[in-house]
Design an enzyme around this catalytic site. Structure first.
Site, short mmCIF file in Angstrom:
data_model
loop_
_atom_site.label_atom_id
_atom_site.label_comp_id
_atom_site.label_asym_id
_atom_site.label_seq_id
_atom_site.Cartn_x
_atom_site.Cartn_y
_atom_site.Cartn_z
N ASP A 22 0.98 -1.15 -0.19
CA ASP A 22 0.03 0.03 -0.03
C ASP A 22 0.81 1.16 -0.08
O ASP A 22 1.84 1.12 0.64
CB ASP A 22 -0.76 -0.07 1.32
CG ASP A 22 -1.67 1.25 1.53
OD1 ASP A 22 -2.05 1.49 2.59
OD2 ASP A 22 -1.87 1.87 0.33
N ASN A 24 -0.59 4.33 -0.34
CA ASN A 24 -1.22 5.71 0.02
C ASN A 24 -1.91 5.61 1.31
O ASN A 24 -2.95 6.59 1.42
CB ASN A 24 -2.36 6.20 -1.14
CG ASN A 24 -3.33 5.13 -1.56
OD1 ASN A 24 -3.34 3.89 -0.54
ND2 ASN A 24 -4.44 5.32 -2.25
N ASP A 26 -4.41 3.76 2.36
CA ASP A 26 -5.95 3.45 2.84
C ASP A 26 -6.10 1.81 3.34
O ASP A 26 -7.02 1.48 3.42
CB ASP A 26 -6.54 3.60 1.41
CG ASP A 26 -6.09 2.72 0.31
OD1 ASP A 26 -6.84 2.74 -0.86
OD2 ASP A 26 -5.08 1.90 0.60
N ASP A 30 -1.69 -1.43 -3.76
CA ASP A 30 -1.95 -0.74 -4.96
C ASP A 30 -0.84 -0.87 -6.15
O ASP A 30 0.12 -1.38 -5.58
CB ASP A 30 -2.43 0.73 -4.59
CG ASP A 30 -1.26 1.31 -3.67
OD1 ASP A 30 -1.80 1.73 -2.74
OD2 ASP A 30 -0.16 1.21 -4.12
N ASP A 206 -9.29 -17.41 -15.39
CA ASP A 206 -9.85 -17.71 -14.16
C ASP A 206 -11.07 -18.77 -14.62
O ASP A 206 -12.03 -18.64 -15.49
CB ASP A 206 -10.73 -16.54 -13.52
CG ASP A 206 -11.49 -16.92 -12.17
OD1 ASP A 206 -12.45 -16.75 -12.03
OD2 ASP A 206 -10.47 -17.17 -11.27
N HIS A 347 -3.78 -17.32 -3.93
CA HIS A 347 -4.70 -16.74 -3.18
C HIS A 347 -6.06 -17.41 -2.86
O HIS A 347 -6.85 -16.82 -2.05
CB HIS A 347 -4.91 -15.30 -3.99
CG HIS A 347 -5.98 -15.84 -5.23
ND1 HIS A 347 -5.53 -16.58 -6.41
CD2 HIS A 347 -7.36 -15.62 -5.50
CE1 HIS A 347 -6.54 -16.65 -7.19
NE2 HIS A 347 -7.46 -16.05 -6.76
N ASP A 348 -6.09 -18.55 -3.13
CA ASP A 348 -7.33 -19.61 -2.87
C ASP A 348 -6.93 -20.65 -2.00
O ASP A 348 -7.92 -21.31 -1.52
CB ASP A 348 -7.97 -20.24 -4.13
CG ASP A 348 -8.63 -18.87 -4.90
OD1 ASP A 348 -8.56 -19.28 -6.26
OD2 ASP A 348 -9.07 -18.04 -4.58
O1 LIG Z 1 -13.00 -23.06 -7.97
C1 LIG Z 1 -12.32 -22.12 -7.49
C2 LIG Z 1 -11.83 -20.95 -8.60
O2 LIG Z 1 -11.23 -19.71 -8.05
C3 LIG Z 1 -11.23 -18.85 -8.99
O3 LIG Z 1 -12.75 -18.34 -9.23
C4 LIG Z 1 -13.23 -17.74 -8.34
C5 LIG Z 1 -14.32 -17.06 -8.93
O4 LIG Z 1 -13.87 -16.06 -9.75
C6 LIG Z 1 -12.36 -16.73 -7.41
O5 LIG Z 1 -13.26 -16.71 -6.14
C7 LIG Z 1 -10.99 -17.26 -7.10
O6 LIG Z 1 -10.11 -16.41 -6.27
C8 LIG Z 1 -10.55 -17.65 -8.41
O7 LIG Z 1 -9.22 -18.16 -8.23
C9 LIG Z 1 -11.47 -22.24 -6.31
O8 LIG Z 1 -10.26 -22.14 -6.23
C10 LIG Z 1 -12.39 -21.46 -5.34
O9 LIG Z 1 -11.68 -20.59 -5.00
C11 LIG Z 1 -13.07 -22.10 -4.38
O10 LIG Z 1 -12.23 -22.34 -3.49
C12 LIG Z 1 -13.70 -23.40 -4.61
O11 LIG Z 1 -13.93 -24.19 -3.48
CA LIG Z 2 -3.52 1.81 -1.26
#
Ligand SMILES: O=C(CO[C@H]1O[C@H](CO)[C@@H](O)[C@H](O)[C@H]1O)[C@@H](O)[C@H](O)[C@H](O)CO
Ligand SMILES: [Ca+2]
Length: 619
Positions: A22, A24, A26, A30, A206, A347-348
């Site tokens: 970050d 700025n 907030d 970014d 995605d 990130h999942d």
């Molecule tokens: O099927 C997905 C798709 O994720 C993609 O698609 C999702 C919808 O766009 C999004 O939330 C995710 O961040 C993106 O990576 C999974 O990883 C989901 O996060 C979930 O855990 C299912 O149990």
């Molecule tokens: Ca920021």
């Protein structure tokens, strides 16, 4: 053999902009923050950065719900900031891959708003269906079929303005696009070309394997009134699964080939990787086979399901042989043609060192993070590092539901605990602590200050998600100064991939599949590459044609004996004693180890590895 494409030797670094840097105050990361940290990434040696979505979005699913594909969300900055990032990255030889989220849009996207009017040209751009006959629209049971959303509840939402339901496999604010409609496909390809013409280097796509839905000859979805295709069984939460009908649908290959020809035909130096939840690994060999002109590589999910049961919240003990089986299947699927992507974190997914490693002490956190990194990066494929993985960042350690922000985590808590009563609060909170996506989304730990350097200590706004308190020990500043840090180790891993052709191109052969602590395999090139000469040849050995590598990793916090096939390759017999004269194990052949090479050499002599001891040995 045709030389491998550039990305076969590349390392990709995933950035989750919301949690990276970050600038700025907030409390949200970014684009200028990413630009600011490019030297850190260049020093690490990565070749590509993949940005999770930064487009205009109401942020219902943190940007995976896009309202305007050709504008940057003010939370992340401006299009100028985007151009600046692109320019500065390219100056450092780093490519930039964007996230393409076109299975669905935001319900605030102009296309969807227009589609709510049946007379509008966009009327058929989404999956609109009437309420089930004999049911009051908008009331439970009136949904066109029983499909459940990935984020809980029905996958159908009634819209009084249109007087019909629309399909959303994810949240209500993420309506699925109707790819059966050629206008939809053209609009997506135009948008992709717009971005490629701006100089980006490709897309991570995605849930791209969900864009083709199964319909009968009249275009009716399974289970809807009059459909020739029955819907699947209803589960404990009252919903059926869309997976059999929406993953790897009948026109997927056709749509991917059309995309390839419409967007990438006359382009060079780009990368396309498709996210493929629930796809059978065998299909990756077809979709990524260059002869089929579809995608360069896929993110398969089978390795992320080795410690879960029917759902991701049904946690099972991690077993090394199950991971080996999953990875080997993925490797075999692309052994002849195609290519694999390699990832444990994103990130999942929760942080791998907390999931399969050992964070009970600083020593074990560091050692297990290195061992898991080595294991992943030495497979055949393109490795992906998720921000913070190179530091060995751990899960968040949240203990109450209000600490979580992720809609999937919150929705599924209420569905499984409050509505379906299929899990008690304690075990669901334990499941969240182990598996929630928020574990990956805590702010990047740059230093040991109050907010880990993610945002200024006295910034007007606190970070959007709590900083992990272990930032005092686990942070980039500390690890940059420590030659024995996880960060230094990742720099070594990337250097090895860039300098040793076997790492990028060697064939993969799993060893000792049933060993329950040690994961080992070989990588070998059929014909030896050109021996290196001159300055590149760091050592005499470098001058020799390197053909075969042995990778061995003890994925446990206990000492482990070398299993038979592995021991044999090192000239050790069953009793673990070296049949080769002492000293035959040549420390110089240890290219990298999670311990000091001489320690590993002595481990090899005894045939017993220390906890999280992993190494690459040049055979
Ligand atoms: O099927 C997905 C798709 O994720 C993609 O698609 C999702 C919808 O766009 C999004 O939330 C995710 O961040 C993106 O990576 C999974 O990883 C989901 O996060 C979930 O855990 C299912 O149990
Ligand atoms: Ca920021």
């Amino acid at each position: 053999a045709t030389p491998n494409p550039w990305w076969a030797n590349a390392v990709v670094y995933q950035i989750y902009p919301r949690s990276f840097q970050d600038t700025n105050g907030d409390g949200y990361g970014d684009l200028p923050g990413i630009t600011q940290r490019l030297d850190y990434l260049a020093d690490l040696g990565v070749d590509v950065i993949w940005l999770s979505p930064v487009y205009k979005s109401p942020q219902d699913d943190n940007g995976y719900d896009i309202a305007d594909y050709q504008d940057i969300d003010p939370i992340f900055g401006t299009m100028d900031d985007m151009d600046e990032l692109l320019d500065q990255a390219h100056r450092r030889g780093i490519k930039v891959v964007m996230d393409l989220v076109v299975n669905h849009t935001s319900d605030e996207h102009a296309w969807f708003q227009a589609s709510r009017n049946r007379e509008d040209p966009h009327a058929d751009w989404y999956w609109w269906r009437p309420a089930k006959a004999g049911h009051e629209p908008g009331t439970p049971g009136a949904e066109p079929n029983k499909w459940g959303s990935y984020f809980g509840g029905s996958a159908w939402q009634y819209d009084p303005q249109r007087g019909e339901y629309y399909l959303h496999l994810f949240s209500r604010k993420q309506p699925d696009l109707n790819w059966e409609n050629p206008q939809v496909r053209q609009a997506v390809f135009d948008m992709m070309n717009w971005w490629m013409d701006r100089g980006i280097d490709g897309f991570r796509m995605d849930v791209i394997v969900m864009i083709s839905k199964t319909v009968d000859s009249e275009g009716r979805l399974p289970g809807e009134d009059g459909s020739a295709i029955a819907d699947g069984p209803v589960g404990p939460e009252g919903y059926s699964s869309s997976v059999p009908f929406c993953v790897d649908g009948p026109r997927l290959d056709e749509f991917l080939q059309e995309m390839r020809s419409q967007v990438f035909q006359d382009r060079q130096g780009y990368l396309t990787v498709g996210e493929a939840p629930s796809l059978a690994p065998a299909r990756s060999g077809q979709i990524t086979d260059p002869a089929n002109h579809e995608l360069d590589m896929l993110f398969l999910f089978t390795q992320t399901e080795v410690d879960t049961g029917d759902s991701k919240w049904d946690i099972r003990p991690f077993r090394v042989p199950r991971l080996k089986a999953a990875m080997d299947e993925q490797q075999q699927a692309v052994a002849k043609a195609g290519w694999a992507s390699l990832y444990f974190d994103n990130h999942d997914q929760p942080r791998i060192v907390s999931r399969w490693g050992d964070t009970s002490s600083e020593e074990l956190r560091s050692r297990s993070a290195k061992a898991l990194g080595l294991l992943l990066h030495m497979h055949r494929g393109t490795p992906y590092i998720y921000q913070g993985e190179e530091l060995g960042m751990t899960n968040a350690g949240f203990t109450s539901l209000d600490q979580y922000q992720d809609l999937e985590s919150i929705n599924l808590y209420h569905q499984r605990v409050d509505q379906a009563h299929e899990q008690d609060p304690e075990s669901m909170m334990a499941a969240l602590a182990y598996m929630s996506r928020d574990n990956a989304r805590t702010p990047m730990q740059w230093d040991s200050t109050r907010f880990a350097g993610f945002t200024a200590p006295y910034a007007p706004k606190e970070p959007w998600l709590a900083v992990n308190p272990n930032r005092d020990k686990v942070n980039a500043k500390t690890e940059l100064r420590d030659p024995d840090s996880v960060l230094a180790f990742y720099r070594e891993l990337i250097r090895l991939r860039h300098t040793n052709p076997v790492v990028a191109a060697g064939g993969f052969t799993l060893l000792d599949p049933d060993a329950d602590q040690i994961y080992s395999f070989t990588r070998s090139l059929d014909q030896a590459p050109e021996p290196k000469s001159g300055p590149e040849a760091a050592s005499v050995l470098d001058a020799l044609p390197c053909q075969r590598l042995l990778v061995v990793v003890n994925l446990s916090s206990r000492p482990a004996s070398l299993p038979p096939e592995t021991a044999a390759l090192l000239g050790l017999d069953q009793t673990g004693f070296t049949s080769m004269a002492l000293g035959a194990v040549d420390p110089d052949r240890i290219l990298i180890s999670t311990y000091r090479p001489e320690q590993t050499a002595s481990s090899l002599l005894t045939g017993r590895l220390s906890p999280w001891e992993g190494f690459v040995y040049r055979l």
